[in-house]
Design an enzyme around this catalytic site. Structure first.
Site, PDB file in Angstrom:
ATOM      1  N   GLY A  20       1.519  15.290  -2.833  1.00  0.00           N
ATOM      2  CA  GLY A  20       0.206  15.857  -2.495  1.00  0.00           C
ATOM      3  C   GLY A  20       0.150  16.222  -1.023  1.00  0.00           C
ATOM      4  O   GLY A  20      -0.297  17.306  -0.640  1.00  0.00           O
ATOM      5  N   TYR A  63       0.908  10.745  -3.876  1.00  0.00           N
ATOM      6  CA  TYR A  63       0.571  10.761  -2.447  1.00  0.00           C
ATOM      7  C   TYR A  63       1.550  11.650  -1.680  1.00  0.00           C
ATOM      8  O   TYR A  63       1.142  12.582  -0.995  1.00  0.00           O
ATOM      9  CB  TYR A  63       0.610   9.329  -1.904  1.00  0.00           C
ATOM     10  CG  TYR A  63       0.130   9.210  -0.471  1.00  0.00           C
ATOM     11  CD1 TYR A  63      -1.213   9.345  -0.153  1.00  0.00           C
ATOM     12  CD2 TYR A  63       1.033   8.951   0.556  1.00  0.00           C
ATOM     13  CE1 TYR A  63      -1.645   9.234   1.166  1.00  0.00           C
ATOM     14  CE2 TYR A  63       0.602   8.836   1.879  1.00  0.00           C
ATOM     15  CZ  TYR A  63      -0.732   8.975   2.175  1.00  0.00           C
ATOM     16  OH  TYR A  63      -1.166   8.862   3.473  1.00  0.00           O
ATOM     17  N   ASP A  64       2.846  11.372  -1.853  1.00  0.00           N
ATOM     18  CA  ASP A  64       3.875  12.076  -1.065  1.00  0.00           C
ATOM     19  C   ASP A  64       3.852  13.577  -1.345  1.00  0.00           C
ATOM     20  O   ASP A  64       3.836  14.398  -0.433  1.00  0.00           O
ATOM     21  CB  ASP A  64       5.272  11.531  -1.399  1.00  0.00           C
ATOM     22  CG  ASP A  64       5.422  10.047  -1.096  1.00  0.00           C
ATOM     23  OD1 ASP A  64       4.413   9.401  -0.759  1.00  0.00           O
ATOM     24  OD2 ASP A  64       6.551   9.540  -1.212  1.00  0.00           O
ATOM     25  N   ASN A  68       3.277   4.483  10.079  1.00  0.00           N
ATOM     26  CA  ASN A  68       2.457   3.285   9.829  1.00  0.00           C
ATOM     27  C   ASN A  68       1.577   2.929  11.022  1.00  0.00           C
ATOM     28  O   ASN A  68       2.076   2.793  12.139  1.00  0.00           O
ATOM     29  CB  ASN A  68       3.357   2.090   9.497  1.00  0.00           C
ATOM     30  CG  ASN A  68       4.129   2.313   8.211  1.00  0.00           C
ATOM     31  OD1 ASN A  68       4.927   3.238   8.123  1.00  0.00           O
ATOM     32  ND2 ASN A  68       3.881   1.495   7.219  1.00  0.00           N
ATOM     33  N   ARG A 110      -1.942  -3.036   2.770  1.00  0.00           N
ATOM     34  CA  ARG A 110      -0.828  -2.734   3.670  1.00  0.00           C
ATOM     35  C   ARG A 110      -0.308  -4.035   4.281  1.00  0.00           C
ATOM     36  O   ARG A 110      -0.998  -5.053   4.329  1.00  0.00           O
ATOM     37  CB  ARG A 110      -1.269  -1.766   4.754  1.00  0.00           C
ATOM     38  CG  ARG A 110      -0.414  -0.493   4.787  1.00  0.00           C
ATOM     39  CD  ARG A 110      -0.776   0.468   3.701  1.00  0.00           C
ATOM     40  NE  ARG A 110      -2.101   1.006   3.954  1.00  0.00           N
ATOM     41  CZ  ARG A 110      -2.337   2.053   4.728  1.00  0.00           C
ATOM     42  NH1 ARG A 110      -1.344   2.681   5.306  1.00  0.00           N
ATOM     43  NH2 ARG A 110      -3.545   2.500   4.872  1.00  0.00           N
ATOM     44  N   VAL A 111       0.916  -3.948   4.797  1.00  0.00           N
ATOM     45  CA  VAL A 111       1.606  -5.175   5.163  1.00  0.00           C
ATOM     46  C   VAL A 111       0.911  -5.938   6.309  1.00  0.00           C
ATOM     47  O   VAL A 111       0.796  -7.172   6.239  1.00  0.00           O
ATOM     48  CB  VAL A 111       3.098  -4.910   5.455  1.00  0.00           C
ATOM     49  CG1 VAL A 111       3.320  -4.055   6.708  1.00  0.00           C
ATOM     50  CG2 VAL A 111       3.862  -6.208   5.564  1.00  0.00           C
TER      51      VAL A 111
HETATM   52  N1  UDP Z   1       5.035  -5.152   2.243  1.00  0.00           N
HETATM   53  C1  UDP Z   1       5.284  -6.515   2.183  1.00  0.00           C
HETATM   54  N2  UDP Z   1       4.248  -7.352   1.871  1.00  0.00           N
HETATM   55  C2  UDP Z   1       2.977  -6.919   1.653  1.00  0.00           C
HETATM   56  C3  UDP Z   1       2.710  -5.532   1.742  1.00  0.00           C
HETATM   57  C4  UDP Z   1       3.772  -4.672   2.037  1.00  0.00           C
HETATM   58  O1  UDP Z   1       6.417  -6.973   2.384  1.00  0.00           O
HETATM   59  O2  UDP Z   1       2.084  -7.751   1.400  1.00  0.00           O
HETATM   60  C5  UDP Z   1       6.136  -4.245   2.599  1.00  0.00           C
HETATM   61  C6  UDP Z   1       6.274  -3.011   1.720  1.00  0.00           C
HETATM   62  O3  UDP Z   1       7.088  -3.269   0.603  1.00  0.00           O
HETATM   63  C7  UDP Z   1       6.917  -2.017   2.681  1.00  0.00           C
HETATM   64  C8  UDP Z   1       6.360  -2.429   4.039  1.00  0.00           C
HETATM   65  O4  UDP Z   1       5.867  -3.749   3.895  1.00  0.00           O
HETATM   66  O5  UDP Z   1       8.310  -2.160   2.695  1.00  0.00           O
HETATM   67  C9  UDP Z   1       5.228  -1.529   4.499  1.00  0.00           C
HETATM   68  O6  UDP Z   1       4.303  -1.431   3.432  1.00  0.00           O
HETATM   69  P1  UDP Z   1       2.885  -0.782   3.597  1.00  0.00           P
HETATM   70  O7  UDP Z   1       2.232  -0.810   2.243  1.00  0.00           O
HETATM   71  O8  UDP Z   1       2.172  -1.401   4.727  1.00  0.00           O
HETATM   72  O9  UDP Z   1       3.169   0.731   4.025  1.00  0.00           O
HETATM   73  P2  UDP Z   1       4.184   1.856   3.468  1.00  0.00           P
HETATM   74  O10 UDP Z   1       5.037   2.125   4.657  1.00  0.00           O
HETATM   75  O11 UDP Z   1       4.976   1.328   2.328  1.00  0.00           O
HETATM   76  O12 UDP Z   1       3.299   2.989   3.080  1.00  0.00           O
END
Ligand code: UDP
Length: 313
Positions: free
Chosen positions: A147, A144-145, A173, A185-186
């Protein structure tokens, strides 16, 4: 204006299509290979006379008459882009080449959806556009990065070599309605877990930070970038500078949902950046743009959206 949105059935693409279709003067082609796009996101647009959905993978060339191209196609969630890493890289690189060639033939403007991931595990904080980044070329995030980095390179080479009008934005984000509840995503994870009464999965100690932009704010910035003068090529950061730890985010989600879910810690994914916050000085100066929706307010709308989806399930 004939406008192409690639990845138009995805989270950002569909929100953007909705905005563009509202203007009767626009005709919007929405392209998606439906790898992570969802029909549900564009259902309300399908019967609009100035909207057309085309199922197509931008890894393959396409011929269309267009004035503007928003290139949003690429799975963006780590689990989604890691599911088929070779195809992810092809989407960014071959897809970008195909869109730049299309722009060249049409004398169209291309706006590339780049990403804060080009900064990798940043050693400069907050990140200005001048920072070259700290990216692992061989890791699980690299498809991804790297690319997206190569796609930026292609944009600026097409601009310098062939005079193609390009615009590159680096998106931090973003969250909000139309993000797939299973995106991974988180925010989508935490909110859906809280609403189902499941444990919230905090990766690592939860002290890593992110800066979350509400989707409407982001779409406004993207629109302004596309319609800025040709000299504004970017890259320009778009994101909300408000910075939160994942623990703070989890607490706010629990507070707003009134959920009694607990936090459970899971292993931190490899190469997970420790902190991320955009420097948006350039976006303010060039586009007169800055986000207006605070996390608290955006979360409320997002929770409402996911509640609505559950009600229908
Ligand atoms: N994360 C988390 N729990 C989840 C999903 C993601 O704690 O269920 C963390 C992940 O490790 C990262 C942050 O949340 O540190 C943001 O993750 P996300 O996948 O949303 O986006 P990223 O910025 O990593 O692309």
């Amino acid at each position: 204006m004939k406008i192409l949105v690639t990845g138009g059935a995805g989270f950002l693409g569909s929100n953007l299509c909705g905005r563009l279709v509202r203007d009767q003067g626009n005709y919007v082609y929405c392209l998606d290979n439906m790898q992570t796009g969802r029909m549900e996101n564009i259902r309300e647009l399908m019967d609009k006379p100035n909207f057309q959905f085309i199922e197509h993978d931008i890894v393959e060339p396409i011929e269309l008459k267009v004035d503007q191209i928003y290139n949003a196609a690429c799975p963006a969630s780590p689990p989604a882009y890691q599911a088929d890493p070779v195809h992810t890289l092809k989407t960014s690189v071959f897809g970008m080449l195909n869109m730049l060639e299309l722009a060249r033939k049409n004398d169209a403007t291309v706006l590339q959806f780049s990403t804060s991931e080009v900064y990798g595990d940043a050693q400069v904080h907050p990140q200005p556009e001048t920072y070259w980044g700290n990216v692992n070329p061989d890791g699980i995030r690299s498809c991804y990065d790297e690319g997206k980095r190569a796609a930026e390179t292609l944009c600026f080479d097409y601009h310098r070599e062939y005079g193609v009008k390009v615009k590159v934005i680096r998106i931090f984000n973003t969250y909000g309605p139309k993000m797939d509840p299973k995106d991974g995503r988180v925010i989508s994870n935490f909110v859906n877990q809280a609403l189902r009464g499941e444990d919230l999965t905090v990766y690592g100690d939860g002290k890593q930070t992110r800066s979350f932009c509400y989707v409407d704010d982001l779409i406004e910035g993207i629109y302004r970038m596309m319609n800025s003068t040709d000299e504004v090529t970017g890259p320009v950061n778009l994101g909300n500078p408000g910075e939160f730890t994942m623990l703070e985010l989890a607490e706010e989600v629990l507070r707003q949902t009134g959920s009694r879910s607990k936090l459970v810690h899971k292993e931190l994914p490899k190469d997970d950046p420790k902190q991320r916050r955009p420097d948006i000085t350039k976006a303010k100066q060039l586009l007169g743009w800055e986000p207006k929706v605070a996390l608290r307010e955006g979360l409320a709308k997002t929770i409402e959206y996911y509640r609505g989806l559950m009600g229908r399930a």
